[in-house]
Design a protein around this motif. Structure first.
Motif, PDB file in Angstrom:
ATOM      1  N   UNK A  93      -9.215  10.421   2.280  1.00 25.21           N
ATOM      2  CA  UNK A  93      -9.944   9.203   3.052  1.00 25.21           C
ATOM      3  C   UNK A  93      -9.437   7.771   2.554  1.00 25.21           C
ATOM      4  N   UNK A  94      -9.539   7.910   1.230  1.00 26.00           N
ATOM      5  CA  UNK A  94      -9.117   6.428   0.560  1.00 26.00           C
ATOM      6  C   UNK A  94      -7.795   6.046   0.829  1.00 26.00           C
ATOM      7  N   UNK A  95      -6.900   6.941   0.842  1.00 25.71           N
ATOM      8  CA  UNK A  95      -5.586   6.597   1.205  1.00 25.71           C
ATOM      9  C   UNK A  95      -5.507   5.792   2.336  1.00 25.71           C
ATOM     10  N   UNK A  96      -6.270   6.739   3.550  1.00 25.71           N
ATOM     11  CA  UNK A  96      -6.137   6.456   4.829  1.00 25.71           C
ATOM     12  C   UNK A  96      -6.852   5.106   5.207  1.00 25.71           C
ATOM     13  N   UNK A  97      -7.991   4.973   4.380  1.00 21.34           N
ATOM     14  CA  UNK A  97      -8.480   3.531   4.614  1.00 21.34           C
ATOM     15  C   UNK A  97      -7.492   2.497   4.037  1.00 21.34           C
ATOM     16  N   UNK A  98      -6.905   2.646   3.016  1.00 21.45           N
ATOM     17  CA  UNK A  98      -5.799   1.453   2.535  1.00 21.45           C
ATOM     18  C   UNK A  98      -4.985   1.474   3.789  1.00 21.45           C
ATOM     19  N   UNK A  99      -4.417   2.457   4.317  1.00 19.33           N
ATOM     20  CA  UNK A  99      -3.442   2.419   5.327  1.00 19.33           C
ATOM     21  C   UNK A  99      -3.669   1.320   6.434  1.00 19.33           C
ATOM     22  N   UNK A 100      -5.054   1.817   6.892  1.00 17.75           N
ATOM     23  CA  UNK A 100      -5.443   1.183   8.010  1.00 17.75           C
ATOM     24  C   UNK A 100      -5.651  -0.460   7.550  1.00 17.75           C
ATOM     25  N   UNK A 101      -6.023  -0.667   6.384  1.00 11.65           N
ATOM     26  CA  UNK A 101      -5.952  -2.204   5.954  1.00 11.65           C
ATOM     27  C   UNK A 101      -4.726  -2.595   6.049  1.00 11.65           C
ATOM     28  N   UNK A 102      -3.740  -2.006   5.483  1.00 14.13           N
ATOM     29  CA  UNK A 102      -2.336  -2.573   5.479  1.00 14.13           C
ATOM     30  C   UNK A 102      -1.894  -2.828   6.850  1.00 14.13           C
ATOM     31  N   UNK A 103      -2.169  -1.707   7.863  1.00 13.16           N
ATOM     32  CA  UNK A 103      -1.836  -1.944   9.190  1.00 13.16           C
ATOM     33  C   UNK A 103      -2.638  -3.229   9.678  1.00 13.16           C
ATOM     34  N   UNK A 104      -3.832  -3.488   9.250  1.00 17.80           N
ATOM     35  CA  UNK A 104      -4.380  -4.776   9.789  1.00 17.80           C
ATOM     36  C   UNK A 104      -4.056  -5.918   9.281  1.00 17.80           C
ATOM     37  N   UNK A 105      -3.298  -5.838   8.215  1.00 20.63           N
ATOM     38  CA  UNK A 105      -2.654  -7.146   7.528  1.00 20.63           C
ATOM     39  C   UNK A 105      -1.340  -7.437   8.306  1.00 20.63           C
ATOM     40  N   UNK A 106      -0.723  -6.456   8.942  1.00 23.48           N
ATOM     41  CA  UNK A 106       0.140  -6.904  10.039  1.00 23.48           C
ATOM     42  C   UNK A 106      -0.440  -7.557  11.173  1.00 23.48           C
TER      43      UNK A 106
END
Length: 429
Positions: A93-106
């Motif tokens: 879950x931690x990794x997926x939350x980070x991935x969601x944030x990275x997509x949000x940075x885009x």
């Protein structure tokens, strides 16, 4: 002896040797690498955002403050989540939350939006907090207690490897592809150039998101063993008989991590702007960002070196020696100019290297079944990085170079902790 089932649903082998945990530790090292990599991208992102949004130092360091506020907000919920669903699922879950944030940075880059950028950095940091709460105590307790500091320093060296590579990644894909990153510090960008510069964030964060999702899939399918029964939470009636606050090493360890993070993050986040100054190295932000590799490379070397030294020398004494070295080079940074000041600031990375993992392991030493709770409090103390905004204010009010006196003061508290605050009741006074 048969496997012992943990409340998290993983499998632990009572009394297992450190060697059997080798594959799990190797995989966890990749997590340390990734959160180090993503955290240090901020060091090149901040001067980029300073240019794009025309920010002063206080506003620039506020971005990093939001990042570290996430540690304070997310630490306790992370511990609760781990208790409920287990370490392995929490890591995913931690990794997926980070991935969601990275997509949000885009998304933030495509608008562009300062507010959305702050929100997405908070999301990424919340995911990293969950990984920190789970992975740090795991590494600390799976082997012999007397080598806990050595073991965590060794795995944290992979974190430093990520921090060493991130500046090159950020300097090339963010600063190197933007007008503000390749111009001298006194150039004023037009509105069109700022909008174009904002787009340079999209590609690097897209790549980061893909890597995080792949890593989440790998972690989810790996047979990760539990930490064992020695550190499991007690029943409520038994827990009521024990107190975290009777452990001096934890009580003084929490502010030690809090204060150390002010020092580490202040150096890293203001490094590019400091080195770019005419009286220091007079470099473009792109070139200055490349020198961050030496700062974080020093942290990697220091952790490998510290891990080896701590096999023979008491961890507290090693921490004391490194804190004295950090204090000295920060004074050189403040009171000299030119290459001497630049290389002194780079050298502080070597002395900072062992501080977090060593303070962490000294802080949870002797906690036994209170280890999980103590670990959560120590990870929460990473929120000290949010007070980098104080150094930003000092830089605006008294000058960037003078502001590093705050860093020097932080090193003195670490020295105090190493020599006295880290002692447990079982240690000689």
């Amino acid at each position: 002896m048969p496997p012992v089932a943990s409340p998290q649903g993983n499998t632990a082998i009572e009394g297992d040797s450190n060697v059997r945990y080798g594959p799990a530790l190797t995989l966890l090292a990749s997590l340390f690498f990734m959160w180090g990599f993503i955290t240090v991208i901020n060091n090149t992102l901040l001067p980029h955002l300073r240019s794009v949004f025309d920010l002063n130092y206080t506003q620039t360091t506020l971005i990093e403050s939001v990042w570290f506020i996430a540690y304070f907000v997310a630490s306790i919920p992370s511990a609760k989540l781990i208790e409920k669903i287990g370490y392995q699922k929490s890591l995913v879950i931690g990794l997926l939350v980070m991935a969601a944030g990275a997509l949000g940075m885009m998304l933030a880059a495509s608008i562009p939006s300062y507010g959305v950028t702050l929100a997405m950095l908070f999301v990424i940091a919340s995911g990293i907090t969950l990984l920190q709460v789970a992975a740090n105590p795991y590494v600390a307790v799976v082997g012999r207690p007397e080598t806990a500091s050595s073991r965590l320093n060794l795995v944290q060296a992979m974190n430093s490897a990520g921090t060493m590579l991130a500046p090159m990644f950020g300097a090339y894909l963010i600063l190197g592809r933007s007008k503000g990153g390749t111009a001298t510090s006194d150039v004023v960008l037009t509105q069109a150039e700022r909008l174009a510069d904002a787009q340079s964030v999209i590609l690097p964060y897209g790549l980061v998101a893909v890597v995080l999702i792949v890593l989440a899939v790998i972690i989810g399918r790996f047979p990760l063993p539990a930490m064992g029964s020695a550190t499991q939470r007690l029943a409520p009636e038994e827990r009521a008989k024990l107190s975290l606050w009777k452990h001096r090493n934890l009580v003084f360890g929490i502010p030690a991590i809090f204060i150390y993070l002010i020092a580490e993050i202040g150096v890293a986040n203001l490094f590019v702007n400091f080195v770019s100054q005419p009286e220091i190295a007079n470099l473009t932000h792109e070139k200055a960002g490349q020198y961050l590799t030496f700062l974080w490379g020093g942290m990697m070397v220091g952790r490998f070196l510290g891990s080896a030294i701590m096999q023979k020398v008491d961890a507290g004494l090693v921490l004391a020696a490194f804190s004295v070295g950090a204090f000295v080079v920060m004074l050189v940074t403040v009171f000299t100019t030119g290459p001497a000041a630049m290389w002194a600031l780079i050298l502080v990375g070597l002395f900072h290297s062992i501080m977090f993992p060593t303070i962490f392991t000294l802080g949870i030493k002797g906690l036994g079944p209170l280890t999980e709770e103590g670990s959560g409090l120590l990870i929460m103390a990473i929120a000290g990085g949010a007070l980098v905004v104080v150094q930003g204010w000092l830089a605006d009010a008294y000058g960037l170079q003078t502001s590093f006196l705050l860093t020097a003061a932080c090193e003195l508290y670490v020295l105090f902790y190493a020599l006295w605050g880290s002692k447990t009741s079982a240690d000689p006074a």
